[in-house]
Design a protein around this motif. Structure first.
Motif, PDB file in Angstrom:
ATOM      1  N   ASP A  86      -2.614  -1.786  10.283  1.00 44.81           N
ATOM      2  CA  ASP A  86      -2.999  -1.249   9.278  1.00 44.81           C
ATOM      3  C   ASP A  86      -1.689  -0.176   8.686  1.00 44.81           C
ATOM      4  O   ASP A  86      -1.496   0.024   7.580  1.00 44.81           O
ATOM      5  N   TYR A  89       0.741  -2.428   6.959  1.00 41.76           N
ATOM      6  CA  TYR A  89      -0.001  -2.785   5.446  1.00 41.76           C
ATOM      7  C   TYR A  89       0.176  -1.586   4.568  1.00 41.76           C
ATOM      8  O   TYR A  89       0.791  -1.945   3.516  1.00 41.76           O
ATOM      9  N   HIS A  90       0.335  -0.327   5.056  1.00 41.19           N
ATOM     10  CA  HIS A  90       0.375   0.807   4.044  1.00 41.19           C
ATOM     11  C   HIS A  90       1.949   0.998   3.907  1.00 41.19           C
ATOM     12  O   HIS A  90       2.185   1.423   2.544  1.00 41.19           O
ATOM     13  N   ILE A  92       4.142  -1.515   3.583  1.00 41.63           N
ATOM     14  CA  ILE A  92       4.625  -2.582   2.709  1.00 41.63           C
ATOM     15  C   ILE A  92       4.082  -1.963   1.317  1.00 41.63           C
ATOM     16  O   ILE A  92       4.855  -2.322   0.386  1.00 41.63           O
ATOM     17  N   ARG A  93       2.765  -1.751   1.270  1.00 37.99           N
ATOM     18  CA  ARG A  93       2.309  -1.456  -0.014  1.00 37.99           C
ATOM     19  C   ARG A  93       3.033  -0.412  -0.656  1.00 37.99           C
ATOM     20  O   ARG A  93       3.228  -0.332  -1.951  1.00 37.99           O
ATOM     21  N   GLN A  96       6.118  -1.849  -2.039  1.00 37.41           N
ATOM     22  CA  GLN A  96       5.975  -2.624  -3.401  1.00 37.41           C
ATOM     23  C   GLN A  96       5.471  -1.467  -4.547  1.00 37.41           C
ATOM     24  O   GLN A  96       6.106  -1.772  -5.521  1.00 37.41           O
ATOM     25  N   ASN A  97       4.938  -0.164  -4.420  1.00 42.50           N
ATOM     26  CA  ASN A  97       4.698   0.467  -5.250  1.00 42.50           C
ATOM     27  C   ASN A  97       5.972   1.213  -5.782  1.00 42.50           C
ATOM     28  O   ASN A  97       6.119   1.407  -6.960  1.00 42.50           O
ATOM     29  N   GLU A 108       2.976  -7.251  -7.859  1.00 37.69           N
ATOM     30  CA  GLU A 108       1.580  -6.669  -7.744  1.00 37.69           C
ATOM     31  C   GLU A 108       1.349  -6.116  -6.363  1.00 37.69           C
ATOM     32  O   GLU A 108       1.331  -7.244  -5.507  1.00 37.69           O
ATOM     33  N   PRO A 109       1.250  -4.768  -6.117  1.00 38.16           N
ATOM     34  CA  PRO A 109       1.276  -4.408  -4.739  1.00 38.16           C
ATOM     35  C   PRO A 109      -0.057  -5.069  -4.009  1.00 38.16           C
ATOM     36  O   PRO A 109      -1.224  -5.229  -5.008  1.00 38.16           O
ATOM     37  N   TYR A 110      -0.122  -5.198  -2.911  1.00 39.23           N
ATOM     38  CA  TYR A 110      -1.386  -5.442  -2.211  1.00 39.23           C
ATOM     39  C   TYR A 110      -2.377  -4.413  -2.566  1.00 39.23           C
ATOM     40  O   TYR A 110      -2.201  -3.347  -2.922  1.00 39.23           O
ATOM     41  N   PRO A 111      -3.752  -4.977  -3.014  1.00 41.11           N
ATOM     42  CA  PRO A 111      -4.841  -4.015  -3.251  1.00 41.11           C
ATOM     43  C   PRO A 111      -5.016  -2.930  -2.342  1.00 41.11           C
ATOM     44  O   PRO A 111      -4.810  -3.259  -1.102  1.00 41.11           O
ATOM     45  N   LYS A 113      -6.788  -0.882   0.556  1.00 38.06           N
ATOM     46  CA  LYS A 113      -7.840  -1.169   1.473  1.00 38.06           C
ATOM     47  C   LYS A 113      -9.142  -0.312   1.134  1.00 38.06           C
ATOM     48  O   LYS A 113      -9.020   0.935   0.834  1.00 38.06           O
TER      49      LYS A 113
END
Length: 114
Positions: A86, A89-90, A92-93, A96-97, A108-111, A113
């Motif tokens: 988790d 994930y954050h 990496i997101r 991306q942002n 397109e960043p991960y959506p 959670k």
């Protein structure tokens, strides 16, 4: 509706200043360590007649990045074991942002959670 910025107490202001100084010192230390790694590698490569193969700063920065990513995720940086997916994930997101917002990356960043 306008967001207001809270006025910090004197103790909070001192805390922020301490953290900022530590952050600045850390950034300077990492930069110096990267430069020293390049210098040492260049010297060592020259000693074995491999001057053309010297690593560049970005290589060592990538090594630091990978180790810090593991530490942030709670993983062992040597084995990659024990990390929290988790948190990964954050992180990496967030990357991306940053790439999308500041560098106009076509990504397109991960959506988020749910």
């Amino acid at each position: 509706m306008t967001k207001s910025c809270p006025v910090l107490t004197p103790a909070e202001t001192k805390t922020v200043d301490v953290i900022k100084r530590a952050d600045t010192a850390l950034a300077a230390a990492v930069s110096l360590a990267l430069e020293e790694a390049v210098r040492q590698a260049t010297e060592d490569m020259r000693a074995i007649d491999q001057e053309d193969a010297k690593p560049v700063l970005k290589y060592f920065a990538g090594v630091v990045h990978q180790r810090m990513y593991c530490l942030m995720c709670g993983a062992d940086p040597d084995t990659f074991e024990g990390g929290d997916p988790d948190i990964a994930y954050h992180i990496i997101r967030n990357s991306q942002n940053i790439a999308r917002h500041y560098w106009s990356a076509d990504i397109e960043p991960y959506p988020p959670k749910q």
